[in-house]
Enzyme design. Structure first.
Site, PDB file in Angstrom:
ATOM      1  N   ASP A   1      35.216  49.721  43.258  1.00  0.00           N
ATOM      2  CA  ASP A   1      36.113  50.678  42.632  1.00  0.00           C
ATOM      3  C   ASP A   1      37.396  49.916  42.313  1.00  0.00           C
ATOM      4  O   ASP A   1      37.611  48.800  42.803  1.00  0.00           O
ATOM      5  CB  ASP A   1      36.386  51.842  43.579  1.00  0.00           C
ATOM      6  CG  ASP A   1      37.275  52.904  42.964  1.00  0.00           C
ATOM      7  OD1 ASP A   1      37.117  53.198  41.769  1.00  0.00           O
ATOM      8  OD2 ASP A   1      38.144  53.414  43.675  1.00  0.00           O
TER       9      ASP A   1
ATOM     10  N   ASP B   1      41.069  51.618  41.505  1.00  0.00           N
ATOM     11  CA  ASP B   1      42.291  52.219  42.042  1.00  0.00           C
ATOM     12  C   ASP B   1      42.201  52.345  43.556  1.00  0.00           C
ATOM     13  O   ASP B   1      41.284  52.958  44.091  1.00  0.00           O
ATOM     14  CB  ASP B   1      42.517  53.607  41.434  1.00  0.00           C
ATOM     15  CG  ASP B   1      42.519  53.571  39.918  1.00  0.00           C
ATOM     16  OD1 ASP B   1      43.231  52.734  39.366  1.00  0.00           O
ATOM     17  OD2 ASP B   1      41.789  54.362  39.298  1.00  0.00           O
TER      18      ASP B   1
END
Length: 262
Positions: free
Chosen positions: A9, A11
């Site tokens: 991922d 963020d």
């Protein structure tokens, strides 16, 4: 089973992004302005939209899903019909913050990505955010870059973070968003890796749930004191920094913390 690919991922894992700030500030501006009447009929107050709410309710989800989840959490009347407006206003806010440079890469994440690349493990980035690629492309890497292996396709390594990955499905539309596994299954397929041989690195409970739903192992990165939430979501290993991951164990297909010196 040894890992054959690692999916990241963006963020909260690779980048200390302004997403949480954008979600919070946008809702406050709406509630003080055009949605003032809605605010009076909701449970919303600025103080209630804290980091714990963001991590549990909004983080990791596609934009409109996150907007709707936040509005439903605060009891905003007819939340579904207002989600698109909230999501669009948040997008405008975050684009401004990105242009201002209000973000940075996590140093431990850069070290981890370089170490994984040096192991020869294929890597992919898989974020629901439509802004993830712009964030990654604005993070310059040091030159020369220690630990960069020759690209198997003969390409020269790039100079930004996005160039380190072998596959990129950030911002791509999938039938279902996290906590469903579609985005991670798509990333694994692009790497040519079976789900059971893939490792996901996530900071959001919805992302960990998505990884586990796809039959993958998951590291939960608890940067915000949310270790219990990530553990409850099913993370196989929870750390507060990627420096805590034992890289020798990782190379053997195991997940463990670095042992502290006695």
């Amino acid at each position: 089973m040894a890992f054959e690919g690692i999916l990241f991922d963006v963020d909260g894992v690779l980048v200390d992004s302004p997403h949480e700030r954008a979600w919070r500030e946008t809702l406050e501006e709406l509630m003080r302005g055009p949605w003032k009447d809605l605010a009076a009929r909701s449970r919303y107050t600025p103080a209630r939209f804290d980091t714990a709410v963001y991590q549990e309710i909004v983080a990791g989800k596609p934009r409109e899903d996150g907007a709707r989840a936040a509005l439903e959490y605060f009891g905003v009347p007819d939340a579904a019909s207002h989600a698109a407006e909230y999501g669009a206003a948040k997008q405008a806010k975050i684009l401004g913050l990105i242009r201002e440079g209000a973000f940075q890469a996590f140093p431990d994440a850069l070290r981890f990505v370089l170490a994984v690349r040096d192991m020869g493990l294929p890597m992919a980035v898989a974020s629901s955010s439509k802004n993830a690629n712009e964030l990654l492309a604005r993070i310059a890497l040091p030159e020369p870059m220690p630990g960069i292996r020759p690209d198997p396709l003969g390409k020269e390594p790039g100079t930004t973070l996005v160039d380190l990955f072998d596959a990129n499905v950030c911002g791509r539309t999938f039938p279902r968003g996290k906590p469903y596994p579609d985005i991670f299954l798509g990333a694994a397929a692009e790497l040519g890796v079976q789900p059971e041989a893939a490792l996901v690195v996530e900071d959001a409970t919805s992302g960990v749930q998505a990884a586990k739903a796809g039959g993958m192992r998951a590291i939960g990165v608890a940067r915000l004191g949310d270790e219990d939430l990530l553990q409850a979501a099913g993370a196989d290993l929870v750390v507060t920094s990627l420096d805590e991951v034992d890289r020798d164990a990782l190379a053997r297909g195991n997940l463990a913390r670095v042992r502290k010196a006695a």
